[in-house]
Design a protein around this motif. Structure first.
Motif, mmCIF file in Angstrom:
data_model
loop_
_atom_site.group_PDB
_atom_site.id
_atom_site.type_symbol
_atom_site.label_atom_id
_atom_site.label_comp_id
_atom_site.label_asym_id
_atom_site.label_seq_id
_atom_site.Cartn_x
_atom_site.Cartn_y
_atom_site.Cartn_z
ATOM 1 N N THR A 1 11.453 -17.079 -63.295
ATOM 2 C CA THR A 1 10.119 -16.611 -62.734
ATOM 3 C C THR A 1 9.818 -15.128 -62.446
ATOM 4 O O THR A 1 8.741 -14.682 -62.537
ATOM 5 C CB THR A 1 9.719 -17.259 -61.351
ATOM 6 O OG1 THR A 1 11.155 -16.846 -60.273
ATOM 7 C CG2 THR A 1 9.783 -18.749 -61.423
ATOM 8 N N HIS A 2 10.792 -14.338 -62.748
ATOM 9 C CA HIS A 2 10.857 -12.699 -62.726
ATOM 10 C C HIS A 2 11.267 -12.387 -63.985
ATOM 11 O O HIS A 2 11.330 -10.970 -63.967
ATOM 12 C CB HIS A 2 11.676 -12.125 -61.728
ATOM 13 C CG HIS A 2 11.171 -12.672 -60.059
ATOM 14 N ND1 HIS A 2 11.256 -13.909 -59.615
ATOM 15 C CD2 HIS A 2 10.397 -11.910 -59.433
ATOM 16 C CE1 HIS A 2 10.628 -13.868 -58.574
ATOM 17 N NE2 HIS A 2 9.865 -12.699 -58.431
ATOM 18 N N GLY A 3 11.566 -12.994 -65.062
ATOM 19 C CA GLY A 3 12.056 -12.226 -66.285
ATOM 20 C C GLY A 3 13.478 -11.712 -66.173
ATOM 21 O O GLY A 3 14.197 -10.659 -66.607
ATOM 22 N N SER A 4 14.068 -12.063 -65.073
ATOM 23 C CA SER A 4 15.506 -11.586 -64.909
ATOM 24 C C SER A 4 16.537 -12.355 -65.716
ATOM 25 O O SER A 4 16.411 -13.286 -66.321
ATOM 26 C CB SER A 4 16.012 -11.616 -63.208
ATOM 27 O OG SER A 4 15.069 -11.265 -62.715
ATOM 28 N N THR A 5 17.966 -11.681 -65.688
ATOM 29 C CA THR A 5 18.875 -12.263 -66.477
ATOM 30 C C THR A 5 19.849 -13.114 -65.576
ATOM 31 O O THR A 5 20.465 -12.883 -64.557
ATOM 32 C CB THR A 5 19.691 -11.016 -67.032
ATOM 33 O OG1 THR A 5 18.804 -10.181 -67.660
ATOM 34 C CG2 THR A 5 20.925 -11.723 -68.043
ATOM 35 N N MET A 6 20.394 -14.381 -66.396
ATOM 36 C CA MET A 6 21.158 -15.418 -65.734
ATOM 37 C C MET A 6 22.555 -14.987 -66.332
ATOM 38 O O MET A 6 22.707 -15.164 -67.424
ATOM 39 C CB MET A 6 20.600 -16.872 -66.024
ATOM 40 C CG MET A 6 19.455 -17.056 -65.585
ATOM 41 S SD MET A 6 18.976 -18.620 -66.218
ATOM 42 C CE MET A 6 17.930 -18.451 -67.696
ATOM 43 N N VAL A 7 23.402 -14.876 -65.585
ATOM 44 C CA VAL A 7 24.641 -14.671 -65.867
ATOM 45 C C VAL A 7 25.738 -15.739 -65.243
ATOM 46 O O VAL A 7 26.442 -15.310 -64.315
ATOM 47 C CB VAL A 7 25.473 -13.353 -65.699
ATOM 48 C CG1 VAL A 7 26.656 -12.994 -66.342
ATOM 49 C CG2 VAL A 7 24.286 -11.989 -66.045
ATOM 50 N N PRO A 8 25.600 -16.813 -65.887
ATOM 51 C CA PRO A 8 26.428 -18.115 -64.840
ATOM 52 C C PRO A 8 27.988 -17.880 -64.950
ATOM 53 O O PRO A 8 28.566 -17.248 -66.115
ATOM 54 C CB PRO A 8 25.952 -19.288 -65.999
ATOM 55 C CG PRO A 8 24.961 -18.911 -66.654
ATOM 56 C CD PRO A 8 25.159 -17.413 -66.859
ATOM 57 N N VAL A 9 28.557 -18.414 -64.297
ATOM 58 C CA VAL A 9 30.342 -18.380 -64.342
ATOM 59 C C VAL A 9 30.483 -20.113 -64.506
ATOM 60 O O VAL A 9 29.998 -20.891 -63.665
ATOM 61 C CB VAL A 9 30.678 -17.685 -62.896
ATOM 62 C CG1 VAL A 9 32.387 -18.185 -63.085
ATOM 63 C CG2 VAL A 9 30.749 -16.414 -62.924
ATOM 64 N N GLY B 1 7.843 -25.613 -68.740
ATOM 65 C CA GLY B 1 7.875 -25.208 -70.481
ATOM 66 C C GLY B 1 6.958 -24.181 -70.236
ATOM 67 O O GLY B 1 7.049 -23.109 -71.064
ATOM 68 N N GLN B 2 5.756 -24.145 -69.523
ATOM 69 C CA GLN B 2 4.512 -23.085 -69.955
ATOM 70 C C GLN B 2 5.301 -21.716 -69.218
ATOM 71 O O GLN B 2 4.976 -20.677 -69.699
ATOM 72 C CB GLN B 2 3.316 -23.487 -69.108
ATOM 73 C CG GLN B 2 2.639 -24.466 -69.758
ATOM 74 C CD GLN B 2 1.520 -25.078 -68.697
ATOM 75 O OE1 GLN B 2 1.688 -25.159 -67.575
ATOM 76 N NE2 GLN B 2 0.551 -25.772 -69.410
ATOM 77 N N LEU B 3 6.067 -21.914 -68.134
ATOM 78 C CA LEU B 3 6.620 -20.764 -67.618
ATOM 79 C C LEU B 3 7.561 -20.078 -68.561
ATOM 80 O O LEU B 3 7.317 -18.907 -68.553
ATOM 81 C CB LEU B 3 7.264 -21.218 -66.167
ATOM 82 C CG LEU B 3 8.108 -20.039 -65.457
ATOM 83 C CD1 LEU B 3 7.436 -18.905 -64.829
ATOM 84 C CD2 LEU B 3 9.273 -20.617 -64.821
ATOM 85 N N LEU B 4 8.533 -20.727 -69.057
ATOM 86 C CA LEU B 4 9.342 -20.162 -70.095
ATOM 87 C C LEU B 4 8.712 -19.591 -71.361
ATOM 88 O O LEU B 4 8.779 -18.516 -71.697
ATOM 89 C CB LEU B 4 10.531 -21.238 -70.484
ATOM 90 C CG LEU B 4 11.370 -20.415 -71.413
ATOM 91 C CD1 LEU B 4 12.132 -19.484 -70.710
ATOM 92 C CD2 LEU B 4 12.341 -21.723 -71.840
ATOM 93 N N GLU B 5 7.798 -19.990 -71.760
ATOM 94 C CA GLU B 5 6.964 -19.570 -72.780
ATOM 95 C C GLU B 5 6.161 -18.283 -72.321
ATOM 96 O O GLU B 5 5.968 -17.210 -73.187
ATOM 97 C CB GLU B 5 5.788 -20.497 -73.192
ATOM 98 C CG GLU B 5 6.317 -21.490 -74.345
ATOM 99 C CD GLU B 5 5.610 -22.815 -74.497
ATOM 100 O OE1 GLU B 5 4.686 -23.124 -74.147
ATOM 101 O OE2 GLU B 5 6.493 -23.871 -74.735
ATOM 102 N N HIS B 6 5.631 -18.230 -71.234
ATOM 103 C CA HIS B 6 4.916 -17.095 -70.695
ATOM 104 C C HIS B 6 6.066 -15.822 -70.646
ATOM 105 O O HIS B 6 5.526 -14.758 -70.860
ATOM 106 C CB HIS B 6 4.555 -17.440 -69.267
ATOM 107 C CG HIS B 6 4.115 -16.396 -68.651
ATOM 108 N ND1 HIS B 6 2.802 -15.636 -68.840
ATOM 109 C CD2 HIS B 6 4.465 -15.607 -67.583
ATOM 110 C CE1 HIS B 6 2.587 -14.715 -67.944
ATOM 111 N NE2 HIS B 6 3.318 -14.524 -67.064
ATOM 112 N N MET B 7 7.488 -16.104 -70.207
ATOM 113 C CA MET B 7 8.226 -15.204 -70.027
ATOM 114 C C MET B 7 8.690 -14.655 -71.622
ATOM 115 O O MET B 7 9.223 -13.541 -71.848
ATOM 116 C CB MET B 7 9.550 -15.734 -69.142
ATOM 117 C CG MET B 7 9.102 -15.696 -67.735
ATOM 118 S SD MET B 7 8.503 -14.104 -66.784
ATOM 119 C CE MET B 7 7.719 -14.669 -65.465
ATOM 120 N N ALA B 8 8.757 -15.469 -72.300
ATOM 121 C CA ALA B 8 9.132 -15.152 -73.672
ATOM 122 C C ALA B 8 8.215 -14.349 -74.399
ATOM 123 O O ALA B 8 8.589 -13.359 -75.198
ATOM 124 C CB ALA B 8 9.387 -16.390 -74.597
#
Length: 554
Positions: free
Chosen positions: A255-263, A10-17
């Protein structure tokens, strides 16, 4: 030494947001769905509050049985924000396996989609929990699964006894932000957050317990090996229920602020289209996925020039396939990763600047802050470079253990904290490892140790061979004989004699396959691993080797 991250998920995602608020976090081009990091974090907060309103709390087990739908990634973070443990269910499971996992894991809440391939998930669940049809949502009382109280359908349809995903979002609106914050303050990065069931070729699947610290740091180091930044866009066609999807994919990105593009479900053309549409810079896959993409009739129609890196893993990566991916898919910085669920999961990985020879012939070297040793199978002593033994690892990546299976845990994690992988490997003087087989897959023919991987790599050099698996079958005289299951390239044909003649004089006679079977496909786990034990079982029946298989050996 690597850089260690000390966050909960949760802290990780808030940090990236806060750090990358407007960067794309999650994109499903076919669904027109595009969340920035700020939006994605807010959605995860809403669902976390919905879980609290539904009575799910810290330490509760919630399971997800779904393909790579958007709700999967949302739940991965929403559950972690309240300290609930996400139990990932294999998409290929049927009723018996579903019941086993829900029961063994003490799951209180199940999220599911309508189905996958030939399995209707809703009907399967009703067959396992007949009481659900007459239950009030959230009030389930099941005789076979006493812990299970809630079932949530990941869609709009109404099903008896189930809530819908939308209901969860509405429930969350009644929970104050302060309440969520208070729960988050009680969380610790070393608490278990994820439970994955190993597909287990023998015995029952075991629930591998992984912590925030395990998956965040492993994901971070995996991303570092690919040189990820917030500019990278990763196409993720590997399933989320497996570490390849939810750690090498999701956690390497977040962890890198990269974009997820799932299939959502794998198809070679869906991957090619997604990479082109979203200008993906990275792509993950098991070897069979890359082979399907390269061999797709429409391959040349897609522009893959945005690709740079990615990971091939999950099963041994054929040298020839790697070379084609580098050459034809522009993935000049593709990496190979090796590990297992119990090590959350990556132990070794190649680096983007490693020479091609190392990237096609080894599984790389240890990730930062990870210890690796090759141990003598008999004595457990550390072996010098160049000697074959069991690969063992130690460090932040080792699981907490198997859920409710202390004896099984003690079998694989020794008193010094080393995780024993069961894989045979050789390490060179620079720390680069070659996996030479599974201890239990090793073929012993007339006293000679034969490593299937070596023969497979040789057979890949045959111009007609697209894919190959080598394994042992019983033999009265020699104990075991070598067998190869071969998938030929499109519009080619071959005979057993032709393949054997190709081998003779080029590899030792005892390594030349005694039996050859041509196949259209291999038996697979849902995560794309080929099940050699099933090939062996099929061969014993087809070749009528049952009698040879029952011969006792010392």
């Amino acid at each position: 030494m690597g850089k260690s991250l000390h966050f909960t998920m949760g802290q990780l995602l808030e940090h990236m947001a806060i750090k990358y608020p407007d960067n794309d976090a999650l994109v499903y081009p076919d669904q027109g769905l595009r969340y920035s990091y700020k939006e994605f974090n807010a959605i995860c907060d809403g669902v976390a509050k919905g879980l609290l309103a539904m009575g799910v709390g810290k330490g509760d087990h919630i399971a997800i049985w779904a393909t790579n739908v958007p709700q999967w990634v949302i739940l991965q973070f929403a559950s972690a924000k309240i300290g609930a443990i996400l139990v990932t269910v294999n998409t290929n499971y049927k009723a018996v396996e579903l019941e086993y996992v829900l029961k063994q894991s003490d799951t209180t809440t199940l999220f599911l989609v309508s189905g996958f391939k030939d399995t209707d998930y809703v009907e399967t669940l009703y067959s396992v929990v007949p009481e659900l049809r007459n239950a009030e949502p959230g009030q389930l009382q099941s005789e076979r699964l006493p812990f299970l109280k809630n079932v949530v359908f990941l869609g709009e349809r109404d099903y008896a006894g189930m809530r819908r995903w939308h209901d969860l979002e509405v429930l969350g609106e009644g929970v104050e932000n302060d309440q969520l914050s208070a729960v988050q303050k009680l969380l610790d990065e070393h608490q278990v957050i994820n439970m994955q069931y190993t597909s287990g070729t023998t015995g029952f699947p075991k629930g591998v317990m992984l912590t925030h610290h395990n998956v965040i740091n492993n994901g971070f180091n995996i991303g570092e090996c690919m040189r990820f930044t917030e500019k990278d866009r990763l196409c993720i066609p590997v399933p989320f229920f497996h570490c390849f999807g939810c750690v090498l994919g999701v956690m390497a990105c977040v962890t890198h602020g990269s974009t997820m593009v799932p299939v959502e479900t794998f198809s070679a053309e869906a991957v090619l289209r997604t990479v082109q549409t979203e200008r993906c810079t990275a792509l993950h896959g098991v070897p069979t996925m890359f082979i399907a993409e390269l061999d797709h009739p429409a391959f040349d129609r897609y522009d893959l020039s945005s690709l740079r890196t990615g990971i091939m893993a999950g099963s041994p990566c054929p040298t020839e396939v790697m070379k084609r991916v580098i050459r034809e898919m522009y993935m000049t910085e593709i990496t190979i990763a090796y590990g297992q669920t119990e090590s959350s999961p990556v132990i070794t990985q190649t680096r983007t600047d490693d020479p091609v020879e190392l990237r096609v012939a080894t599984v790389g070297r240890a990730l930062p802050d990870v210890e690796v040793k090759i141990a003598d199978i008999e004595t457990g002593q550390r072996l010098p470079p160049g000697r074959q033994g069991e690969l063992c690892t130690r460090g932040y990546l080792v699981m907490k253990g198997y859920y409710k299976m202390p004896d099984e845990t003690a079998r694989v994690i020794d008193e010094d904290g080393w995780l024993h992988t069961g894989d045979l490997a050789v390490m060179d003087e620079n720390g680069y490892c070659k996996i030479t087989g599974r201890i239990k897959n090793m073929i012993i023919r007339g006293g000679e140790n034969i490593y299937p991987r070596e023969i497979e790599e040789f057979l890949y050099t045959h111009s007609k061979v697209a894919d190959v698996q080598v394994y042992g079958v019983p033999d009265v005289k020699y104990g075991e004989q070598v067998m190869a299951a071969i998938k030929l390239k499109e519009n080619t044909s071959a005979t057993s004699e032709e393949i054997q003649d190709f081998c003779r004089g080029r590899i030792a006679n005892y390594k030349v396959p005694r039996y050859i079977k041509f196949v259209d496909e291999f038996p697979m786990t849902a995560s794309g691993k080929i099940q050699k034990f099933k090939l062996r079982e099929m061969a014993i029946m087809e070749l009528q080797l049952e009698a040879a298989g029952s011969v006792e050996t010392a």
